[in-house]
Design a protein around this motif. Structure first.
Motif, PDB file in Angstrom:
ATOM      1  N   PHE A 325       0.853  -1.181   0.000  1.00 11.82           N
ATOM      2  CA  PHE A 325       0.000   0.000   0.000  1.00 11.82           C
ATOM      3  C   PHE A 325       0.889   1.232   0.000  1.00 11.82           C
ATOM      4  N   ASN A 326       0.830   1.986  -1.085  1.00 14.10           N
ATOM      5  CA  ASN A 326       1.544   3.253  -1.204  1.00 14.10           C
ATOM      6  C   ASN A 326       0.692   4.325  -0.526  1.00 14.10           C
ATOM      7  N   GLN A 328       1.094   7.481   0.246  1.00 10.04           N
ATOM      8  CA  GLN A 328       0.978   8.825  -0.318  1.00 10.04           C
ATOM      9  C   GLN A 328      -0.075   8.900  -1.422  1.00 10.04           C
ATOM     10  N   ASP A 329      -0.205   7.810  -2.187  1.00 11.41           N
ATOM     11  CA  ASP A 329      -1.136   7.816  -3.321  1.00 11.41           C
ATOM     12  C   ASP A 329      -2.427   7.068  -3.033  1.00 11.41           C
ATOM     13  N   GLY A 330      -2.482   6.316  -1.941  1.00  9.11           N
ATOM     14  CA  GLY A 330      -3.675   5.555  -1.612  1.00  9.11           C
ATOM     15  C   GLY A 330      -3.916   4.399  -2.552  1.00  9.11           C
ATOM     16  N   VAL A 331      -2.846   3.800  -3.092  1.00 10.53           N
ATOM     17  CA  VAL A 331      -2.967   2.739  -4.090  1.00 10.53           C
ATOM     18  C   VAL A 331      -2.221   1.507  -3.598  1.00 10.53           C
ATOM     19  N   VAL A 332      -2.813   0.324  -3.854  1.00 10.91           N
ATOM     20  CA  VAL A 332      -2.167  -0.950  -3.532  1.00 10.91           C
ATOM     21  C   VAL A 332      -1.616  -1.559  -4.816  1.00 10.91           C
ATOM     22  N   TYR A 333      -0.333  -1.897  -4.815  1.00  8.19           N
ATOM     23  CA  TYR A 333       0.325  -2.546  -5.942  1.00  8.19           C
ATOM     24  C   TYR A 333       0.771  -3.949  -5.523  1.00  8.19           C
ATOM     25  N   ASN A 334       0.758  -4.866  -6.469  1.00  6.39           N
ATOM     26  CA  ASN A 334       1.372  -6.176  -6.247  1.00  6.39           C
ATOM     27  C   ASN A 334       2.797  -6.101  -6.801  1.00  6.39           C
ATOM     28  N   VAL A 544      -7.163   1.916   4.116  1.00  3.58           N
ATOM     29  CA  VAL A 544      -6.853   1.422   2.772  1.00  3.58           C
ATOM     30  C   VAL A 544      -8.140   1.434   1.949  1.00  3.58           C
ATOM     31  N   PRO A 545      -8.207   2.215   0.884  1.00  4.38           N
ATOM     32  CA  PRO A 545      -9.431   2.232   0.072  1.00  4.38           C
ATOM     33  C   PRO A 545      -9.716   0.861  -0.534  1.00  4.38           C
ATOM     34  N   GLU A 546     -10.986   0.537  -0.642  1.00  2.00           N
ATOM     35  CA  GLU A 546     -11.369  -0.696  -1.330  1.00  2.00           C
ATOM     36  C   GLU A 546     -10.964  -0.593  -2.794  1.00  2.00           C
ATOM     37  N   PHE A 547     -10.491  -1.704  -3.379  1.00  2.00           N
ATOM     38  CA  PHE A 547     -10.036  -1.683  -4.766  1.00  2.00           C
ATOM     39  C   PHE A 547     -10.384  -3.005  -5.444  1.00  2.00           C
ATOM     40  N   VAL A 548     -10.288  -2.997  -6.761  1.00  2.00           N
ATOM     41  CA  VAL A 548     -10.567  -4.196  -7.551  1.00  2.00           C
ATOM     42  C   VAL A 548      -9.243  -4.777  -8.023  1.00  2.00           C
ATOM     43  N   TRP A 549      -9.089  -6.079  -7.789  1.00  2.00           N
ATOM     44  CA  TRP A 549      -7.879  -6.780  -8.254  1.00  2.00           C
ATOM     45  C   TRP A 549      -8.297  -8.115  -8.846  1.00  2.00           C
ATOM     46  N   ARG A 552     -11.936  -9.056  -8.381  1.00  2.00           N
ATOM     47  CA  ARG A 552     -12.476  -9.198  -7.026  1.00  2.00           C
ATOM     48  C   ARG A 552     -12.355  -7.867  -6.288  1.00  2.00           C
ATOM     49  N   ARG A 553     -13.372  -7.572  -5.502  1.00  2.00           N
ATOM     50  CA  ARG A 553     -13.331  -6.361  -4.694  1.00  2.00           C
ATOM     51  C   ARG A 553     -12.569  -6.682  -3.399  1.00  2.00           C
ATOM     52  N   ILE A 554     -11.516  -5.940  -3.163  1.00  2.00           N
ATOM     53  CA  ILE A 554     -10.575  -6.254  -2.083  1.00  2.00           C
ATOM     54  C   ILE A 554     -10.587  -5.137  -1.043  1.00  2.00           C
ATOM     55  N   HIS A 555     -10.520  -5.532   0.216  1.00  2.00           N
ATOM     56  CA  HIS A 555     -10.377  -4.560   1.299  1.00  2.00           C
ATOM     57  C   HIS A 555      -9.429  -5.130   2.355  1.00  2.00           C
TER      58      HIS A 555
END
Length: 966
Positions: A325-326, A328-334, A544-549, A552-555
């Motif tokens: 989870f970055n 500063q940007d509110g984004v999760v990267y694999n 951590v904002p909910e996101f799609v990966w 699937r909707r991930i939280h």
């Protein structure tokens, strides 16, 4: 039936009141204790000479008889109020005057001036990662006494409430395994604290304010009011503290208040009731700076790349998901297979302070600990004829601690890195990349957890004291104490890692292992080089904002660590006997104590929640495959015996010889599991022997010196947690797999062996000498000093592990003879014993030990005829000798750290506020005057080319105190 804590407390108070009425009606004509009984009565109030004296309890010590830094009596030796010079056990009392002079407000500040005390930050083991400092466990100062773990109790009751001295009447340090009064106690010793009670003597109010370095502010209030003279009084105490620490992000705030009532309905009956409520908030701590995982990349010119390698970099695993989870940007990267910078050292090594300064706490704003607590106690004392005193007491305390903590990378710690990636994988899991928003930026990152512990203790106690005989007759004078007690503890701990799950609470990657690494979320925090306030490893309070990966909707949520939940019920029934006998006109004093505890431990067992339709999963309270209590329990029964025997021979009026033997048992380590069953280890065993001489050099205790030679043993302790497979867990599984593959055991037999354990036992032996001196050579001067030398060694490593495998391996080898699985079995067996030998060598050192320690404090008060009347000055020296770092077995060289000497000073002025009856005191304390020894080496890296751990010490600090008494 209502079994709530409140109703139990009300029933306990009602029971005490019933006993009070029934007994007191029969005993009001009982004669007062004879004048020969020590501290039998307090002198009449000088302000009210016509008032009768208030008789003191034989179970408590008051500060009225203390002179300067010289304490007169103690209860730590026998539960009875006894002269320190008649006590063979090693007991040191801190007088209120001493604690006021050094401006101590908590355990750490007080014990910095105690004899043979060391801070415990897991530096006594090979790990030195201080996990309690980053969890809910370290809700108070952790320390060692005589090289072994030690603890603290209040009114000889087990409690998790953090210690603050605002409501403490008396503090005593009992060294060695003397826990007759406490039951399960550490072998190192016990700090015994006695709470303040309401006083029937007179009205009194004390107001105190303290301010100092790093925005320190603290306010105390103490108000005692006699409502009915000699019958009823109330006392209210409170403290508010708000302060930052010398390291950026450190803080320690608290709000606490205590209420107490004293009621004497009849001449020989006394009732004390008190309770406390409060909260504390402080930061988690990691007492070192960042680990070097950046200098090789910097030396290579901070290259950027989209390739699988680049100079000065390594690569994250290409086979495992790594969700980051970055913030500063509110984004999760694999970041699976992505690049990360590397350091020049080949083993974990701390950066120089120029690159990562010591005065910035890397846990940042998110590493915090919140705690709430409340206590309640009732004590009813009844004096009966024939010099017999009974006390019925009820105690209750409850603490609720939650820590937002961060994990560290093995022995590395938190690693300072730079981002060497030109692009990053798409956040939605689709094929392709996106530009890296933070190329070449520095960052710290780690995974986070929540650690929640709720502990309640409830104690019923009946004590008795009886005095008989005559010291001038052959049969002697005897003071006898007895105790019957029932104590119950309910302790619940949930320790959960932050993970990612989908809308059905199914883990994102490994659905059968919720807490596994591929499901965990790493929080990354970027910052500019040199922006040190931002050097921290994420902030768990950022959602951590909910996101799609991958559709699937991930939280984010939290899932329990593997078998890390504990719910333990402890029920102890206790019988205790203690005596103090005076012989030959009190020339010989003997003590004897014995305690028997019947202990029932009930542990709730765990299992994975594997049904996706389980209400715990569908309600989103638990993730699929998370660990939770299964409903099954395991019961353990122990019957430890505690024993103490000693004698003091007053050879002359000024020279006394003493000898003391003691044995006790310590609290099991509930967070550890050991062979042969993978259960919580049994209580530790402590053994101690003290002997020495006490000398009153100037007479009348004007210069009193006590020299003690001691030997302390802590047996069967399980202090280490070296990792999942360091003690044979994987080797056992490999052996059982070979046996099952060869058809030599069934699945049921396979499952009958322990699935995991995380610790093993070690014995600790310490011996040495302690010298303590307390003096009041003139009416103006008081001082205390101490010196200690001790050596610590470890022996008998992993006894239960070797017993388990030595009993099974030969038999299993015979079963597998002639099978194709024998080779795999032999490989597992060899790996097992190689690893055990490595771990034994790794732990076989007195890590953290400082053989030599010394401290001294003095205060000089100017004469009333002097121009400086009312003024006083003083100071302290605190010396800690070189610390043991490590033993290089390759060269045989032993590495030692640095000694440290801290100088403190204080000065003050006492005066009467004009036109009032208010006595005022102003005082300035300066600690570490020379601002020296701010950091010292704690552990070298594996190849002795750099430092892996350090000790940090507080820089120079100031504290200004104003006290009003009226």
């Amino acid at each position: 039936m209502d079994t709530s804590p409140i109703s139990r407390r009300l029933r306990a108070a009602a029971m005490a009141g019933t006993l009070l009425v029934a007994v007191s009606a029969q005993s009001q004509t009982a004669p007062a204790a004879p004048a020969s009984a020590p501290a039998a009565a307090k002198p009449a109030d000088p302000a009210n000479p016509g008032e009768p004296a208030v008789e003191l309890s034989p179970f408590e010590v008051r500060a009225e008889n203390d002179v300067g830094y010289q304490a007169a009596n103690t209860t730590s030796g026998s539960r009875l109020n006894s002269r320190l010079r008649d006590t063979p056990a090693s007991v040191t009392a801190f007088t209120p005057e001493f604690l006021s002079d050094i401006a101590a407000t908590n355990l750490e500040e007080m014990l910095g001036h105690a004899t043979n005390i060391e801070i415990e930050v897991e530096d006594s083991n090979a790990g030195f990662n201080n996990p309690p400092g980053r969890s809910a466990l370290a809700n108070d100062y952790q320390f060692r006494m005589r090289g072994s773990p030690a603890g603290a109790s209040r009114d000889f009751v087990e409690s998790s409430v953090p210690v603050d001295l605002y409501n403490v009447e008396r503090a005593e340090v009992a060294s060695g395994p003397n826990s007759i009064l406490f039951g399960l106690g550490q072998a190192g010793g016990l700090v015994s604290l006695t709470g303040k009670k309401a006083s029937l003597n007179r009205d009194r109010t004390t107001l105190k304010s303290m301010g100092g370095s790093w925005h320190y502010e603290r306010y105390e209030g103490d108000y005692n009011k006699v409502l009915v003279p000699r019958k009823l009084a109330v006392r209210l105490l409170g403290v508010y503290q708000n302060n930052e620490g010398w390291r950026y992000w450190d803080f320690n705030d608290q709000l606490r208040y205590t209420g107490a009532v004293a009621y004497q309905p009849f001449k020989n009956t006394m009732v004390h009731v008190s309770g406390e409520r409060g909260r504390t908030d402080n930061n988690l701590t990691m007492g070192w700076n960042a680990t070097d995982m950046i200098t090789a990349w910097l030396a290579a010119g901070k290259p950027l790349s989209d390739a699988t390698s680049a100079p000065g970099t390594t690569r994250l695993s290409n086979s495992n998901n790594r969700f980051t989870f970055n913030e500063q940007d509110g984004v999760v990267y694999n970041l699976r297979g992505e690049l990360q910078s590397a350091g020049l050292p080949t083993t974990p090594t701390l950066l120089p302070p120029a690159m990562s300064p010591y005065d910035f706490d890397l846990t940042g704003p998110g590493g915090v600990r919140h705690q709430t607590f409340d206590t309640f106690q009732t004590q009813v004392e009844q004096r009966l004829p024939k010099r017999l005193t009974l006390e019925l007491a009820y105690f209750y305390n409850r603490t609720d601690v939650e820590a937002n903590g961060l994990n560290i990378v093995g022995n590395s710690g938190l690693e300072l890195r730079g981002d060497a990636n030109l692009t990053l994988p798409r956040p939605d899991g689709a094929t392709g990349t996106v530009p890296n928003p933070h190329p070449r930026e520095f960052f710290l990152e780690t995974t986070w957890f929540k650690d929640h512990i709720v502990t309640s203790n409830e104690i019923f106690r009946l004590s008795a004291a009886w005095e008989t005989g005559n010291a001038q007759r052959w049969f002697g004078r005897h003071r006898i104490a007895g105790l019957l007690e029932n104590s119950r503890q309910d302790r619940l701990r949930r320790w959960r890692n932050e993970i990612l799950v989908d809308e059905n609470n199914v883990p994102i990657t490994n659905t059968g292992n919720a807490e596994g690494a591929q499901n965990q979320l790493t929080r990354r925090h970027y910052f500019a080089e040199g922006d040190f306030p931002n050097y921290y490893a994420g902030n768990s309070s950022i959602a951590v904002p909910e996101f799609v990966w991958s559709g699937r909707r991930i939280h984010a949520t939290y899932a329990s660590r593997a078998r890390a939940n504990t719910h333990t019920f402890k029920d102890i029934n206790t019988v205790m006997f203690a005596s103090q006998s005076f012989w030959f006109n009190e020339r010989l004093v003997t003590t004897l104590g014995a305690r028997l505890d019947d202990i029932d431990f009930t542990n709730d067992l765990e299992g994975r929640v594997l049904d996706p339709n389980d209400p715990r999963v569908t309600s989103k309270r638990f993730a699929l495959s998370e660990w939770d209590f299964s409903g099954a329990t395991a019961k353990n029964y122990y019957r430890p015996k505690t024993f103490s025997a000693g004698a003091v021979l007053h050879a002359t009026r000024r020279i006394s010889l003493f000898y003391n033997l003691s044995r006790n048992n310590g609290q099991p380590r509930f967070e550890q599991t050991v062979l042969p069953y993978g259960d919580v280890p049994e209580p530790t065993e402590g053994r101690g022997r003290d002997y020495g001489v006490m000398v009153d050099l100037l007479g009348e205790d004007r210069l009193f010196v006590r020299t003690t030679w001691f030997e302390t043993q802590q047996l069967h302790d399980a202090p280490i947690n070296p990792g999942a497979n360091a003690l044979g867990v994987d080797n056992l599984q490999a052996m059982l797999t070979a046996l099952q593959g060869a058809g030599k055991i069934t699945q049921a037999e396979y499952d009958s062996y322990p699935a995991t354990w995380n610790s093993a036992t070690i014995d600790i032996f310490t011996k040495g000498i302690e010298v303590e001196a307390v003096a009041n050579p003139t009416k103006n001067l008081t001082l205390r000093a101490s010196y200690s030398h001790s050596t610590r060694r470890r022996e008998h490593f992993f006894t239960e592990v070797f017993q388990f495998f030595d009993a099974h391996v030969p038999e299993w080898r015979t079963r597998l003879a002639g099978t194709s699985q024998l080779a795999a079995f032999e490989t597992a067996a060899k790996d097992l014993y190689d690893e055990l030998e490595f771990q034994m060598n790794r732990q076989n050192s007195p890590f953290g030990s400082r053989p030599d320690k010394m401290n001294g404090t003095f205060r000089y008060k100017f004469d009333a005829q002097s121009r400086l009347r009312g003024a006083f000055v003083g100071g302290s020296i605190r010396y800690n000798g070189k610390n043991f770092i490590s033993w290089d077995r390759g060269t045989g060289h032993i590495y030692w750290g640095n000694a440290s000497v801290f100088g403190d000073a204080f000065a003050g002025y006492r005066f009467r506020v004009p036109r009032s009856k208010i006595n005022a005191t102003v005082q300035l304390n300066v600690k570490n005057i020379s601002n020296s020894y701010l950091a010292s080496i704690g552990r070298y890296n594996d190849d002795y080319t750099g430092v892996r751990r350090i000790y940090l010490n507080e820089p120079r600090s100031y504290r200004f105190t104003t006290t009003l008494d009226f």
